[in-house]
Design a protein around this motif. Structure first.
Motif, short mmCIF file in Angstrom:
data_model
loop_
_atom_site.label_atom_id
_atom_site.label_comp_id
_atom_site.label_asym_id
_atom_site.label_seq_id
_atom_site.Cartn_x
_atom_site.Cartn_y
_atom_site.Cartn_z
N LEU A 208 48.89 34.62 45.23
CA LEU A 208 49.11 35.46 46.02
C LEU A 208 48.66 37.06 45.43
CD1 LEU A 208 52.62 34.53 44.94
CD2 LEU A 208 52.10 34.50 47.23
N ILE A 209 48.02 37.08 44.52
CA ILE A 209 47.49 38.74 44.30
C ILE A 209 45.84 38.37 45.01
CG2 ILE A 209 45.72 39.58 42.47
CD1 ILE A 209 47.18 37.85 40.41
N THR A 210 45.40 37.75 45.31
CA THR A 210 44.11 37.73 46.79
C THR A 210 44.92 38.24 47.88
OG1 THR A 210 43.70 36.45 45.25
CG2 THR A 210 42.31 36.89 47.29
N LEU A 326 38.46 36.49 42.71
CA LEU A 326 39.44 36.15 42.73
C LEU A 326 39.54 34.81 42.89
CD1 LEU A 326 42.08 39.02 44.22
CD2 LEU A 326 42.10 38.01 41.83
N GLU A 327 39.02 34.47 43.60
CA GLU A 327 38.29 32.80 44.08
C GLU A 327 37.53 32.39 43.05
OE1 GLU A 327 36.92 32.73 48.22
OE2 GLU A 327 39.12 33.81 48.76
N GLY A 328 36.91 33.54 42.68
CA GLY A 328 36.09 32.04 40.96
C GLY A 328 37.08 32.02 39.96
N LEU A 329 38.24 33.02 40.10
CA LEU A 329 38.80 32.52 39.54
C LEU A 329 40.40 31.07 39.34
CD1 LEU A 329 41.20 33.08 36.96
CD2 LEU A 329 42.58 34.75 37.77
N ASN A 330 40.63 31.33 41.12
CA ASN A 330 41.58 30.34 41.50
C ASN A 330 40.98 29.08 41.73
OD1 ASN A 330 43.22 28.94 43.74
ND2 ASN A 330 43.58 30.80 43.91
N LEU A 344 45.04 32.21 30.50
CA LEU A 344 44.99 34.02 29.60
C LEU A 344 43.77 34.33 29.54
CD1 LEU A 344 47.74 32.82 27.69
CD2 LEU A 344 48.30 34.29 30.08
N LYS A 345 43.10 33.48 28.69
CA LYS A 345 41.33 34.52 28.65
C LYS A 345 40.85 34.73 29.90
CE LYS A 345 41.15 31.98 23.95
NZ LYS A 345 40.42 31.66 23.18
N ALA A 346 40.87 33.28 31.02
CA ALA A 346 40.10 33.87 32.16
C ALA A 346 40.69 34.39 33.04
CB ALA A 346 40.23 32.07 33.39
N VAL A 347 41.93 34.99 33.30
CA VAL A 347 43.06 36.46 33.69
C VAL A 347 42.48 37.25 33.98
CG1 VAL A 347 45.06 36.96 34.18
CG2 VAL A 347 44.57 34.65 34.35
N GLU A 348 42.29 37.83 31.88
CA GLU A 348 42.05 38.44 31.42
C GLU A 348 40.49 38.59 31.59
OE1 GLU A 348 41.83 42.43 28.99
OE2 GLU A 348 43.46 40.34 29.99
N TYR A 349 39.25 37.85 30.96
CA TYR A 349 37.95 38.02 32.19
C TYR A 349 38.20 39.11 33.32
CZ TYR A 349 35.25 35.88 28.13
OH TYR A 349 35.07 35.67 27.05
N VAL A 350 38.54 38.42 34.25
CA VAL A 350 38.49 39.09 35.24
C VAL A 350 39.34 40.51 35.37
CG1 VAL A 350 39.79 38.48 38.12
CG2 VAL A 350 39.26 36.32 36.74
N ARG A 351 40.31 40.58 34.51
CA ARG A 351 41.20 41.80 34.70
C ARG A 351 40.55 43.11 34.18
NH1 ARG A 351 44.67 45.67 31.85
NH2 ARG A 351 43.64 44.43 29.86
N GLN A 352 39.38 42.29 32.99
CA GLN A 352 38.04 43.64 32.52
C GLN A 352 36.78 43.81 33.84
OE1 GLN A 352 38.85 45.70 30.50
NE2 GLN A 352 40.45 44.72 29.17
N GLY A 353 36.95 42.40 34.39
CA GLY A 353 36.04 42.94 35.32
C GLY A 353 35.86 43.84 36.31
N PHE A 354 37.44 43.96 36.81
CA PHE A 354 38.56 44.87 38.19
C PHE A 354 38.61 46.20 37.09
CE2 PHE A 354 40.54 41.63 39.97
CZ PHE A 354 40.05 40.87 41.89
N VAL A 412 40.17 56.01 47.61
CA VAL A 412 40.90 55.49 46.86
C VAL A 412 42.12 54.37 47.23
CG1 VAL A 412 43.96 56.36 47.78
CG2 VAL A 412 41.96 58.39 47.81
N GLN A 413 41.66 53.22 49.03
CA GLN A 413 42.12 52.15 49.59
C GLN A 413 41.55 51.03 48.63
OE1 GLN A 413 44.26 51.44 51.83
NE2 GLN A 413 44.40 54.13 51.67
N PHE A 414 40.12 51.84 47.85
CA PHE A 414 39.33 50.46 46.87
C PHE A 414 40.22 50.24 45.82
CE2 PHE A 414 36.14 49.51 44.66
CZ PHE A 414 35.62 48.42 44.56
N PHE A 415 40.95 51.59 45.06
CA PHE A 415 40.75 51.69 43.85
C PHE A 415 42.71 50.93 44.03
CE2 PHE A 415 38.74 55.22 42.17
CZ PHE A 415 37.85 54.47 42.51
N ILE A 416 43.31 51.82 45.18
CA ILE A 416 44.19 50.68 45.19
C ILE A 416 44.58 48.84 45.16
CG2 ILE A 416 46.52 50.27 46.64
CD1 ILE A 416 46.67 53.76 47.78
N ALA A 417 43.50 48.65 46.22
CA ALA A 417 43.60 47.05 46.01
C ALA A 417 42.90 46.35 44.78
CB ALA A 417 41.93 47.86 47.00
N MET A 418 42.21 47.24 43.88
CA MET A 418 42.04 46.60 42.55
C MET A 418 43.44 45.74 42.38
SD MET A 418 39.35 47.37 41.37
CE MET A 418 38.21 48.01 42.01
N ALA A 419 43.47 44.72 42.19
CA ALA A 419 44.62 43.74 41.61
C ALA A 419 44.78 43.92 39.40
CB ALA A 419 44.12 42.14 41.95
#
Length: 578
Positions: A208-210, A326-330, A344-354, A412-419
């Protein structure tokens, strides 16, 4: 005396033939093959027995005299005996646990005949503290309301003699009938057992995030999908592309349409297009100029015009940075045995990457790469789309802001796309917070009220054992605690029974409903368009045998045959006893 000898000899031959019959049914069920063909005589089951009969004259002779024991009714009975033995073994493994703790996984789909099928799986933690997820049945649903699905789940647990008191987790997708907080299945189950923590399937959340992330680059992804459809529907166009790609680079990667139900295909599709962009343009140019009678040339020309736009290249490069993560996380969360703390740790890693990508420097690196690629391929320059200025009565007297450069608009579009925000919102679930508190208790030893809700935890004994456990071992996560417990001798491990119960509680809650999704792959193999008349009883029995191949192979055929014989006195008279 002579009559007894003849009868014993006849029964021995009958038992030998029955073993061959059960063996054939087991083989075909394990491989997911149809037992019956267009007619019974040409089916796989009969032909397999005839193949065996060529090297066993006694079997051939016995089958000529006894047709009843190869009938579809007997086939169903043997399949049901084997599937029941598998499910009983799974239930016995759960009942044999030191503390009864298990979780429920459910998902639904339609089979080839349009019947709604509900797949039910159970998750538990074995004696070696290894999480197990096992399929227990495929059930027809006349209605998909939360109440009806709750009744199906309740009936299955009742048949397996698994009380709600041991249910500690439930994982479904985000559909309202499953996850609704008032009348969803999870809400109805929590009325029976408040400790059954509901977790929204992690891979579903990431998908859904993707999808939300892809909103700003949907045009580029759409043209990749159209390109894949064109190549898959036109063998000539695919052949032209393959020849051009092979001659220029020496390798070839096929372009396939994007699949709505497969969550990890977008990033590979983007990589395949970007790595072969020049060959794709050449193939489309050649196909667009071809004289054909269908609409292939016009479709190729339409896709070509879109791919010659520099905005498409920029969209693909921006999407590659976001979707790959995101697909790597999935993909990581779809594996068996994953835990809540690990998710939860994997999600936090991806969030920090974003967050590290959300800088002007990161965007400009991607933008400049897109500009250089567009120049090398002689594509149209990157231009922002036309922005309509709203009427003054809606926008007020202030001057409407319009981006002055393409960089400003797409930044702006790129920053909005950040999940980053969606990653936080989707995984900010109440049940996950409860489990985090339990893990904090394990790691820090500090008592909290969450542990007092679980009857299997003796708080006084747990505090004493945790203090002793922490004094002798250093660990920072549930996974490290598991490794320590596994390495202990049984005598030492017995000192920490409450610590082990807490660890089991953290491991037993599922991260995803992918085990149920995997059973749908088996459903597609078992009930296809050639086998649409399969009854629900045979489907459920065959699915259990096909999915649990290793368990089925380990069963003694004689035990199945003995159970088959024991269902009637006539069979005892015909086959005797092993």
């Amino acid at each position: 005396m002579q009559l007894c000898s003849i009868s014993a000899s006849s029964q021995e031959a009958a038992r030998s033939a029955l073993v061959q019959i059960v063996s054939s049914v087991r083989y075909l069920a394990r491989q997911g093959l149809a037992l019956r063909g267009h007619d019974n005589d040409e089916g796989n089951f009969k032909q397999h027995l005839e193949e065996k009969s060529e090297s066993d004259p006694n079997l051939a002779s016995w089958l000529l005299r006894n047709h009843a024991y190869t009938s579809p009714e007997c086939q169903n009975e043997i399949l049901q005996l084997m599937s029941n033995a598998i499910i009983r073994e799974i239930a016995s493994n759960i009942h044999a646990l030191p503390v009864l703790q298990y979780s429920l996984i459910m998902d639904g789909t339609q089979d080839i005949s349009g019947t709604e099928q509900i797949s039910i799986c159970l998750r538990y933690v074995d004696a070696d503290l290894e999480p197990k997820e096992d399929f227990v049945g495929m059930y027809e649903a006349s209605s998909t309301t939360g109440e009806h699905l709750f009744k199906i789940a309740s009936d299955v647990l009742l048949c397996l003699n698994l009380p709600f008191s041991g249910l500690r987790g439930q994982t479904y997708d985000g559909a309202a009938n499953m996850s609704g907080h008032l009348s969803g299945t999870q809400a109805l189950i929590r009325k029976q057992q408040l400790l059954a923590n509901f977790v929204h399937c992690g891979p579903h959340c990431v998908n859904l995030i993707t999808q939300a992330t892809c909103t700003s680059i949907r045009d580029a992804l759409h043209w990749i999908h159209e390109l894949g459809c064109l190549f898959s529907q036109s063998g000539k166009c695919k052949k032209i592309f393959k020849d051009i790609a092979t001659s220029s680079t020496g390798s070839f990667t096929s372009i396939k349409p994007l699949c709505a139900t497969r969550w990890t295909v977008r990033a590979p599709a983007i990589r395949a297009v970007l790595s072969q962009y020049n060959a794709i343009l050449s193939a489309l140019e050649e196909m667009a100029s071809a004289k054909v009678t269908d609409n292939t040339a016009s479709r190729a020309n339409g896709v070509l015009q879109r791919l010659e736009n520099g905005n498409t290249v920029l969209g693909l490069l921006l999407g590659q940075e976001l979707i790959t993560r995101l697909e790597g996380l999935n993909l990581s969360l779809q594996a068996r045995g994953k835990t809540i703390s690990g998710m939860l740790k994997a999600v936090e890693y991806v969030r920090q990457g974003f967050l590290s990508l959300r800088t002007d420097a990161a965007f400009m690196a991607i933008y400049e790469k897109a500009v250089d690629l567009a120049a090398d391929l002689d594509l149209q320059q990157i231009q922002p789309p036309h922005v309509r200025i709203p009427s003054r009565r809606y926008g007020g007297p202030a001057e409407h802001h319009t981006p002055s450069t393409p960089e400003e608009y797409f930044r702006v579009q790129f920053f909005i796309a950040m999940a980053t925000t969606q990653l936080h919102e989707r995984f900010d679930q109440v049940s996950l917070g409860n489990l985090v508190k339990l893990e904090e208790l394990l790691i820090t030893g500090n008592h909290n009220m969450m542990a007092s809700l679980y009857p299997e935890l003796d708080l006084q004994a747990l505090q004493i054992q945790l203090a002793m456990f922490k004094a002798n071992h250093t660990y920072t996560s549930c996974k490290e605690a598991v490794q320590i417990l596994r390495g202990m001798p049984p005598e030492v491990r017995g000192l920490f029974s409450q610590v082990e119960t807490l660890v089991r509680l953290l491991l037993v809650v599922p991260v995803s409903s992918c085990e149920a999704e995997r059973s749908f792959s088996a459903l597609r193999r078992l009930k296809n368009w050639l086998r649409t008349t399969m009854t629900q009883l045979r489907l459920n029995s065959t699915a259990a045998c096909h999915i649990h191949r290793d368990r089925l192979k380990a069963f003694d055929i004689r035990e199945i045959a003995t159970a088959f014989i024991g269902t009637s006195e006539r069979r005892v008279h015909v086959f005797g006893h092993f």
